[in-house]
Design a protein around this motif. Structure first.
Motif, PDB file in Angstrom:
ATOM      1  N   GLU A 168       6.078 -13.772   7.716  1.00  0.00           N
ATOM      2  CA  GLU A 168       6.779 -14.045   8.969  1.00  0.00           C
ATOM      3  C   GLU A 168       6.729 -12.873   9.939  1.00  0.00           C
ATOM      4  OE1 GLU A 168      10.735 -15.358   8.320  1.00  0.00           O
ATOM      5  OE2 GLU A 168      10.170 -16.987   6.973  1.00  0.00           O
ATOM      6  N   ASP A 169       6.921 -11.667   9.410  1.00  0.00           N
ATOM      7  CA  ASP A 169       7.107 -10.508  10.273  1.00  0.00           C
ATOM      8  C   ASP A 169       5.873  -9.626  10.427  1.00  0.00           C
ATOM      9  OD1 ASP A 169       9.789 -11.275  10.592  1.00  0.00           O
ATOM     10  OD2 ASP A 169      10.351 -10.238   8.742  1.00  0.00           O
ATOM     11  N   GLY A 170       4.803  -9.929   9.685  1.00  0.00           N
ATOM     12  CA  GLY A 170       3.598  -9.122   9.792  1.00  0.00           C
ATOM     13  C   GLY A 170       3.725  -7.806   9.055  1.00  0.00           C
ATOM     14  N   LEU A 171       3.072  -6.772   9.578  1.00  0.00           N
ATOM     15  CA  LEU A 171       3.073  -5.466   8.934  1.00  0.00           C
ATOM     16  C   LEU A 171       4.475  -4.860   8.968  1.00  0.00           C
ATOM     17  CD1 LEU A 171       1.433  -3.132   7.637  1.00  0.00           C
ATOM     18  CD2 LEU A 171       1.121  -2.244   9.974  1.00  0.00           C
ATOM     19  N   GLU A 172       4.899  -4.340   7.817  1.00  0.00           N
ATOM     20  CA  GLU A 172       6.187  -3.658   7.707  1.00  0.00           C
ATOM     21  C   GLU A 172       6.007  -2.331   6.980  1.00  0.00           C
ATOM     22  OE1 GLU A 172       9.371  -7.319   7.370  1.00  0.00           O
ATOM     23  OE2 GLU A 172       8.412  -6.602   5.534  1.00  0.00           O
ATOM     24  N   ILE A 173       6.705  -1.316   7.454  1.00  0.00           N
ATOM     25  CA  ILE A 173       6.741  -0.018   6.783  1.00  0.00           C
ATOM     26  C   ILE A 173       7.861  -0.043   5.751  1.00  0.00           C
ATOM     27  CG2 ILE A 173       6.961   2.479   7.084  1.00  0.00           C
ATOM     28  CD1 ILE A 173       4.511   1.192   8.423  1.00  0.00           C
ATOM     29  N   ILE A 174       7.565   0.425   4.538  1.00  0.00           N
ATOM     30  CA  ILE A 174       8.563   0.486   3.481  1.00  0.00           C
ATOM     31  C   ILE A 174       9.170   1.894   3.450  1.00  0.00           C
ATOM     32  CG2 ILE A 174       9.031   0.199   1.014  1.00  0.00           C
ATOM     33  CD1 ILE A 174       6.450  -1.482   0.878  1.00  0.00           C
ATOM     34  N   VAL A 179      17.243   4.553  10.391  1.00  0.00           N
ATOM     35  CA  VAL A 179      17.162   4.823   8.956  1.00  0.00           C
ATOM     36  C   VAL A 179      16.645   6.235   8.680  1.00  0.00           C
ATOM     37  CG1 VAL A 179      16.899   2.376   8.404  1.00  0.00           C
ATOM     38  CG2 VAL A 179      14.861   3.791   8.649  1.00  0.00           C
ATOM     39  N   ASP A 180      15.778   6.741   9.549  1.00  0.00           N
ATOM     40  CA  ASP A 180      15.310   8.117   9.380  1.00  0.00           C
ATOM     41  C   ASP A 180      16.483   9.096   9.386  1.00  0.00           C
ATOM     42  OD1 ASP A 180      12.659   7.392   9.181  1.00  0.00           O
ATOM     43  OD2 ASP A 180      12.121   7.994  11.229  1.00  0.00           O
ATOM     44  N   ALA A 181      17.493   8.806  10.192  1.00  0.00           N
ATOM     45  CA  ALA A 181      18.651   9.689  10.312  1.00  0.00           C
ATOM     46  C   ALA A 181      19.482   9.730   9.039  1.00  0.00           C
ATOM     47  CB  ALA A 181      19.518   9.252  11.489  1.00  0.00           C
ATOM     48  N   TYR A 182      19.265   8.762   8.138  1.00  0.00           N
ATOM     49  CA  TYR A 182      20.035   8.708   6.893  1.00  0.00           C
ATOM     50  C   TYR A 182      19.176   9.024   5.669  1.00  0.00           C
ATOM     51  CZ  TYR A 182      23.910   7.046   9.603  1.00  0.00           C
ATOM     52  OH  TYR A 182      24.932   6.967  10.527  1.00  0.00           O
ATOM     53  N   GLY A 183      18.078   9.706   5.909  1.00  0.00           N
ATOM     54  CA  GLY A 183      17.292  10.235   4.800  1.00  0.00           C
ATOM     55  C   GLY A 183      16.243   9.321   4.222  1.00  0.00           C
ATOM     56  N   PHE A 184      16.016   8.157   4.831  1.00  0.00           N
ATOM     57  CA  PHE A 184      14.964   7.271   4.331  1.00  0.00           C
ATOM     58  C   PHE A 184      13.600   7.924   4.556  1.00  0.00           C
ATOM     59  CE2 PHE A 184      18.421   4.328   4.595  1.00  0.00           C
ATOM     60  CZ  PHE A 184      18.119   3.268   3.758  1.00  0.00           C
ATOM     61  N   ARG A 185      12.704   7.724   3.586  1.00  0.00           N
ATOM     62  CA  ARG A 185      11.361   8.280   3.680  1.00  0.00           C
ATOM     63  C   ARG A 185      10.330   7.183   3.452  1.00  0.00           C
ATOM     64  NH1 ARG A 185      13.808  11.354   5.933  1.00  0.00           N
ATOM     65  NH2 ARG A 185      14.207  13.561   5.524  1.00  0.00           N
ATOM     66  N   GLU A 186       9.259   7.241   4.194  1.00  0.00           N
ATOM     67  CA  GLU A 186       8.212   6.230   4.100  1.00  0.00           C
ATOM     68  C   GLU A 186       7.486   6.339   2.765  1.00  0.00           C
ATOM     69  OE1 GLU A 186       4.120   5.023   6.501  1.00  0.00           O
ATOM     70  OE2 GLU A 186       5.770   5.990   7.586  1.00  0.00           O
ATOM     71  N   VAL A 187       7.344   5.192   2.070  1.00  0.00           N
ATOM     72  CA  VAL A 187       6.644   5.189   0.786  1.00  0.00           C
ATOM     73  C   VAL A 187       5.472   4.216   0.759  1.00  0.00           C
ATOM     74  CG1 VAL A 187       8.699   5.899  -0.510  1.00  0.00           C
ATOM     75  CG2 VAL A 187       8.205   3.456  -0.230  1.00  0.00           C
ATOM     76  N   GLY A 188       5.254   3.482   1.820  1.00  0.00           N
ATOM     77  CA  GLY A 188       4.139   2.540   1.838  1.00  0.00           C
ATOM     78  C   GLY A 188       4.289   1.511   2.935  1.00  0.00           C
ATOM     79  N   ASP A 189       3.528   0.426   2.826  1.00  0.00           N
ATOM     80  CA  ASP A 189       3.644  -0.665   3.782  1.00  0.00           C
ATOM     81  C   ASP A 189       3.364  -1.974   3.068  1.00  0.00           C
ATOM     82  OD1 ASP A 189       0.744  -1.322   3.936  1.00  0.00           O
ATOM     83  OD2 ASP A 189       0.592   0.639   4.898  1.00  0.00           O
ATOM     84  N   GLN A 190       3.669  -3.069   3.741  1.00  0.00           N
ATOM     85  CA  GLN A 190       3.450  -4.391   3.170  1.00  0.00           C
ATOM     86  C   GLN A 190       3.178  -5.380   4.299  1.00  0.00           C
ATOM     87  OE1 GLN A 190       7.202  -5.149   1.180  1.00  0.00           O
ATOM     88  NE2 GLN A 190       8.046  -6.199   2.944  1.00  0.00           N
ATOM     89  N   TRP A 191       2.607  -6.502   3.921  1.00  0.00           N
ATOM     90  CA  TRP A 191       2.372  -7.580   4.886  1.00  0.00           C
ATOM     91  C   TRP A 191       3.315  -8.730   4.578  1.00  0.00           C
ATOM     92  CZ3 TRP A 191      -0.083  -7.816   9.368  1.00  0.00           C
ATOM     93  CH2 TRP A 191      -0.228  -9.066   9.973  1.00  0.00           C
ATOM     94  N   ASN A 214       0.855  -1.184   0.000  1.00  0.00           N
ATOM     95  CA  ASN A 214       0.000   0.000   0.000  1.00  0.00           C
ATOM     96  C   ASN A 214       0.884   1.224   0.000  1.00  0.00           C
ATOM     97  OD1 ASN A 214      -2.305  -1.634   0.324  1.00  0.00           O
ATOM     98  ND2 ASN A 214      -1.900  -1.759   2.525  1.00  0.00           N
ATOM     99  N   THR A 215       0.582   2.186  -0.843  1.00  0.00           N
ATOM    100  CA  THR A 215       1.389   3.397  -0.895  1.00  0.00           C
ATOM    101  C   THR A 215       0.488   4.618  -0.839  1.00  0.00           C
ATOM    102  OG1 THR A 215       1.324   3.480  -3.307  1.00  0.00           O
ATOM    103  CG2 THR A 215       3.160   2.311  -2.312  1.00  0.00           C
ATOM    104  N   PRO A 216       0.972   5.694  -0.188  1.00  0.00           N
ATOM    105  CA  PRO A 216       0.238   6.947  -0.273  1.00  0.00           C
ATOM    106  C   PRO A 216       0.117   7.347  -1.732  1.00  0.00           C
ATOM    107  CG  PRO A 216       1.981   7.050   1.391  1.00  0.00           C
ATOM    108  CD  PRO A 216       2.185   5.773   0.616  1.00  0.00           C
ATOM    109  N   THR A 217      -0.958   7.936  -2.100  1.00  0.00           N
ATOM    110  CA  THR A 217      -1.250   8.238  -3.501  1.00  0.00           C
ATOM    111  C   THR A 217      -0.099   8.981  -4.167  1.00  0.00           C
ATOM    112  OG1 THR A 217      -3.575   8.390  -2.981  1.00  0.00           O
ATOM    113  CG2 THR A 217      -2.853   9.366  -5.055  1.00  0.00           C
TER     114      THR A 217
END
Length: 210
Positions: free
Chosen positions: A199-205, A184-196, A7-10
């Motif tokens: 094994e690990d359940g919900l994950e933020i991409i 990872v936020d400290a190195y410029g990563f930005r949230e682009v969506g999520d996935q299921w 799932n990704t923000p529009t």
């Protein structure tokens, strides 16, 4: 790791992929080379941490749960423990089916004055068709809170930045893993969506351009 849906923000992930894919060129033979030797931290005067390729026989033995036959320099209770079992099985199968991934995948995190690995870090595989690589790292609980995860991440980002086929570095993190998210936020990563993940359940991409 099995991805069921994303799932990704529009427009967010789509615009990232579209922008970067325009920069991807056809690889030449030299582009496909990734160093199999130890990956050094980009600032060796600050850190002597290295990411060392795991011998294939060791990787296969770990996947089979045969740690007793492996040299003591490779084995710790953490490396041979249940927390890493699925990882070894997945990577063992991966290098058989996709040998070109072997130099990219999980490596031992090695530091001076510690005889055995302090953790694991690497990519999930070679860059995909649009230049994305996904990182993964985990530090042995006995060696946490010493900056090794940060140094391993810096090493992976440096490898990615200097490889011509890598355009984007991806990390997938559980919403509950506050420490890893902050890192990872400290190195410029930005949230682009999520996935299921099975094994690990919900994950933020999260992603960052090289």
């Amino acid at each position: 790791m099995t991805l069921h849906h994303v799932n990704t923000p529009t427009g967010m992930a789509e615009s990232v992929f579209h922008t970067k894919s325009r920069d991807v060129r056809q690889p030449c033979q030299d582009d496909l080379i990734i160093m199999s030797g130890p990956w050094q931290h980009p600032k060796p005067q600050q850190s002597q941490l290295r990411l060392v390729k795991i011998p294939e026989l060791v990787l296969h033995a770990l996947a089979l749960g045969k740690a007793e036959g492996i040299s003591a320099e490779f084995v710790t209770p953490y490396v041979a423990g249940s927390e890493c079992t699925n990882l070894w099985r997945m990577r063992s199968e991966q290098i058989v089916n996709t040998p070109e991934d072997a130099p990219w995948i999980t490596r031992f995190v090695v530091v001076p004055n510690v005889r055995t690995p302090v953790g694991l870090a690497g990519f999930h595989g070679a860059p995909d068709e649009v230049g994305i690589v996904e990182i993964g790292y985990r530090i042995d609980p006995e060696h946490r809170r010493q900056g090794y995860a940060r140094q391993a991440l810096e090493t992976l980002l440096d490898i990615a930045k200097n490889h011509p086929n890598v355009q984007i570095v991806r990390a997938t993190i559980s919403p509950d893993n506050i420490a890893s998210r902050a890192l990872v936020d400290a190195y410029g990563f930005r949230e682009v969506g999520d996935q299921w993940d099975d094994e690990d359940g919900l994950e933020i991409i999260l992603e960052v351009a090289t």
